[in-house]
Design a protein around this motif. Structure first.
Motif, PDB file in Angstrom:
ATOM      1  N   ALA A  84       0.828  -1.210   0.000  1.00 37.29           N
ATOM      2  CA  ALA A  84       0.000   0.000   0.000  1.00 37.29           C
ATOM      3  C   ALA A  84       0.860   1.257   0.000  1.00 37.29           C
ATOM      4  N   VAL A  85       1.854   1.297   0.863  1.00 37.54           N
ATOM      5  CA  VAL A  85       2.692   2.495   0.987  1.00 37.54           C
ATOM      6  C   VAL A  85       3.523   2.711  -0.275  1.00 37.54           C
ATOM      7  N   GLU A  86       3.858   1.631  -0.985  1.00 30.68           N
ATOM      8  CA  GLU A  86       4.646   1.763  -2.217  1.00 30.68           C
ATOM      9  C   GLU A  86       3.917   2.570  -3.286  1.00 30.68           C
TER      10      GLU A  86
ATOM     11  N   LYS B  41      12.573  -5.464   2.290  1.00 28.88           N
ATOM     12  CA  LYS B  41      12.519  -4.061   1.855  1.00 28.88           C
ATOM     13  C   LYS B  41      11.443  -3.736   0.823  1.00 28.88           C
ATOM     14  N   SER B  42      10.788  -4.719   0.208  1.00 28.17           N
ATOM     15  CA  SER B  42       9.745  -4.427  -0.778  1.00 28.17           C
ATOM     16  C   SER B  42       8.722  -5.548  -0.790  1.00 28.17           C
ATOM     17  N   SER B  43       7.516  -5.208  -1.237  1.00 29.76           N
ATOM     18  CA  SER B  43       6.464  -6.223  -1.294  1.00 29.76           C
ATOM     19  C   SER B  43       6.780  -7.282  -2.345  1.00 29.76           C
ATOM     20  N   SER B  44       7.463  -6.888  -3.418  1.00 28.09           N
ATOM     21  CA  SER B  44       7.811  -7.852  -4.469  1.00 28.09           C
ATOM     22  C   SER B  44       8.751  -8.930  -3.942  1.00 28.09           C
ATOM     23  N   ALA B  45       9.730  -8.510  -3.141  1.00 24.59           N
ATOM     24  CA  ALA B  45      10.664  -9.485  -2.578  1.00 24.59           C
ATOM     25  C   ALA B  45       9.956 -10.395  -1.584  1.00 24.59           C
ATOM     26  N   LEU B  46       9.032  -9.837  -0.807  1.00 25.09           N
ATOM     27  CA  LEU B  46       8.311 -10.632   0.185  1.00 25.09           C
ATOM     28  C   LEU B  46       7.312 -11.591  -0.451  1.00 25.09           C
ATOM     29  N   ALA B  47       6.827 -11.257  -1.646  1.00 22.81           N
ATOM     30  CA  ALA B  47       5.822 -12.091  -2.294  1.00 22.81           C
ATOM     31  C   ALA B  47       6.329 -13.512  -2.523  1.00 22.81           C
ATOM     32  N   SER B  48       7.641 -13.653  -2.704  1.00 18.61           N
ATOM     33  CA  SER B  48       8.207 -14.982  -2.923  1.00 18.61           C
ATOM     34  C   SER B  48       8.039 -15.875  -1.699  1.00 18.61           C
TER      35      SER B  48
END
Length: 633
Positions: free
Chosen positions: A138-140, A368-375
């Motif tokens: 959301a914040v991104e 640090k990012s939602s993309s990295a956490l998505a994995s």
């Protein structure tokens, strides 16, 4: 002494009778995670499909098709129409399913327990990742307003998360009233945003054909499998439908999904796909591009509210699951605070709250990012869903008495889909997927260790106790003990044995009260026990009484309150002349040990962390007497 503990209570003590009120409440609490998945799910799926290359029309149509049919198969068919039928007196959830099966599969108790523990452990992994990835995504959105916001995204996300966990101690009653309206507004807005873009390119409606999704997987090899793992992000909140069933009831949750949630999500995903067919360059963050520039900052604010609600729901779920695991003997006792006099589900576990916050902040700082956490996200959820499918099959066979062929035909397609998604997510093990696996494994080890150690302690305690009837006969002819006024309540796990605390009190203090109650607290395999079945009283003689108090695994046992209900059975409880005697066990690692040395060390330390039984059973500190004993394991 009984190690019974309490489990997650439902969110409402007295449910509103209005179907509309319950439906609105379910939109706010149940659908937070599912409802905020459009923020990142399609973005991550298309990024995996393109693998750094150009985004093609076939990719967009194929991935959107997979998204829509995943929602339909897993949420609508599996959870809404099938799994929610497997309730235990109206309650749902992986540990509720475990308790339901244990009641009819006594011979396979260990296998069912392991499945339940594995599902619970995976849920904790989900509870750690969901707040981090939701708030970050959301914040991104601020980056789209101006790149100058980028350095502040991680600190702002961490500040929001810290604030969210800090306010848990006051409960969610004050803000829960806003959950439903805010999430309803969210679903209306994302549906409108999707519809506006869908009108611009009806070609995306071709994605309603499931063959496009299958064709995408067949023609994109490894990238297609990775994209499939990301597609699963669209249904990461599906388990909440089942877990929160007791909070609102099956009908309101189904009604909310069919009439509001599912149509809004379909429109939103179709709108994102239509926009990308016309403007593939917006794939970096297609959700926020659904809206005009003037609406960007308001949408970031609304998305932050929605993701905070989604995080609140999973945090409350973690509290409830912890309470339930404690009650079922899978975790040591922890302090459980009720934050509302009228709302059963409003509980707060300080230790669980701060441990969860530390884990969430670590994930934000590390990835640090939602993309990295998505994995890391999909593995925990797919693992839980596979276990739910297996246990649902066992329910069909043992509880519903379905024929084997029918059970296999019904569950095989769902289990196959779950397994395919799990396999696709396992491709991300080295990109962060190892985190929920490691967390889940660690939590399973903790649960197994506590369960095994507690069993050893119980066996050794019973071995040292004498038969209660023999003790009563011997004490009635003995004149060595001083008779004192009042009632002594001795907690024990076995009402037929003389409690260790009673033996030690007599041995060291040489006193026996004029009336003695041998009390056992039992956790039943049902969510709640009605007051009419709460207590059973057996008057042994004029000096001894046996009492068994029964609580459901969704209840917090209040022993003094339950004893006040025993008047009809011939026992009159008076708090001012009653003393509670409990055995405080000091656990030490034995040499040789009954467990491997590492497991013995872990159990000993877990026993030190466990909260006092007097606190847990809500016994007034001024009326509790603890008598120590040492046990080697």
């Amino acid at each position: 002494m009984s190690d019974a503990i309490s489990a997650p209570a439902a969110i409402h003590t007295s449910r509103p009778t209005s179907l509309a009120t319950l439906t609105l409440g379910s939109i706010g609490v149940v659908y937070g995670d599912l409802g905020t998945s459009p923020l990142y799910a399609l973005k991550e799926s298309l990024a995996a499909a393109s693998a750094g290359g150009a985004l093609t029309q076939a990719m967009v149509l194929g991935v959107v098709s997979l998204v829509l049919w995943t929602l339909f198969i897993i949420v609508t068919l599996k959870y809404v129409l099938l799994i929610m039928r497997a309730d235990n007196h109206g309650e749902g959830g992986i540990l509720t399913l475990m308790a339901l099966l244990q009641g009819v599969m006594r011979r396979r108790f260990t296998a069912i327990s392991v499945l339940g523990m594995a599902g619970a452990a995976m849920f904790y992994g989900d509870a750690m990742i969901t707040p981090a990835v939701s708030v970050l995504s959301a914040v991104e959105g601020l980056k789209l307003a101006t790149p100058a916001f980028e350095p502040f995204i991680m600190p702002l996300s961490m500040a929001i998360l810290i604030g969210l966990f800090v306010v848990q101690r006051w409960g969610t009653a004050a803000v829960a009233a806003w959950f439903g309206p805010v999430m309803l507004l969210w679903f209306i807005v994302i549906a409108i945003g999707g519809m506006m873009n869908l009108i611009g390119n009806f070609g995306i409606l071709a994605a309603l054909n499931p063959l496009l999704g299958i064709d995408f997987l067949l023609n994109h090899g490894y990238a297609g499998l990775v994209a499939l793992g990301a597609v699963f992000l669209t249904v990461t909140g599906a388990e909440a439908l089942y877990a929160d069933m007791g909070h609102f009831g099956r009908k309101p949750i189904k009604l909310a999904w069919m009439s509001i949630i599912f149509p809004a999500l379909v429109l939103c995903y179709l709108g994102q796909g239509a926009m990308l067919l016309s403007s593939p360059d917006k794939a970096e963050n297609p959700f926020f591009h659904l809206f005009p520039e003037w609406a960007l900052l308001p949408m970031v604010g609304l998305a932050t509210l929605a993701t905070t609600i989604a995080s609140q729901a999973v945090i409350s779920g973690a509290f409830s699951l912890t309470q339930q695991a404690i009650q079922l003997g899978l975790l040591p006792r922890m302090e459980i605070r009720r934050t509302s006099e009228t709302e059963k589900g409003q509980i707060y576990l300080p230790r669980a709250n701060w441990l969860l916050l530390i884990a969430v902040l670590y994930l934000v700082f590390a990835f640090k990012s939602s993309s990295a956490l998505a994995s890391a996200f999909g593995i925990a959820v797919t693992g839980t869903m596979v276990i739910t499918s297996i246990m649902a099959f066992l329910v069909m066979r043992t509880c519903w008495k379905w024929p084997l062929l029918v059970s296999v035909l019904v569950i095989t397609p769902f289990l196959a889909v779950d397994t395919i998604f799990l396999s696709a997510n396992l491709l991300k093990v080295f990109e962060g997927g190892w985190i929920p696996l490691a967390m889940g494994t660690a939590l399973m080890v903790i649960m197994i260790t506590w369960q095994r150690g507690s069993k050893i302690v119980a066996q050794k305690s019973v071995r040292d106790e004498t038969d209660l009837d023999d003790f009563i006969r011997s004490i009635s002819t003995s004149s060595t003990a001083v008779r004192v006024r009042g009632v002594a309540v001795f907690l024990t796990a076995n009402p037929n044995s003389t409690p260790t605390s009673l033996m030690h009190n007599l041995k060291h203090n040489k006193v026996l009260h004029e009336h003695n109650v041998i009390l056992r607290v039992v956790t039943e395999d049902v969510p709640r026990v009605p007051n009419s079945g709460r207590a059973s009283v057996e008057v042994v003689n004029d000096r001894f009484t046996r009492i068994v108090l029964r609580f459901g695994y969704m209840e917090t046992p209040d022993v003094p309150a339950a004893l006040r209900q025993c008047a009809a059975g011939g026992f009159a409880y008076n708090a001012m002349n009653s003393s509670f005697f409990l055995s405080r066990r000091v656990i030490r690692a034995g040499r040789p040990s009954d467990m491997p040395r590492w497991q013995s060390w872990l159990f000993v330390n877990m026993a030190k962390w466990a909260d006092d039984a007097s606190l847990y059973f809500q016994i007034p500190s001024g009326r509790a007497v603890e008598i120590g004993m040492q046990i080697n394991v």
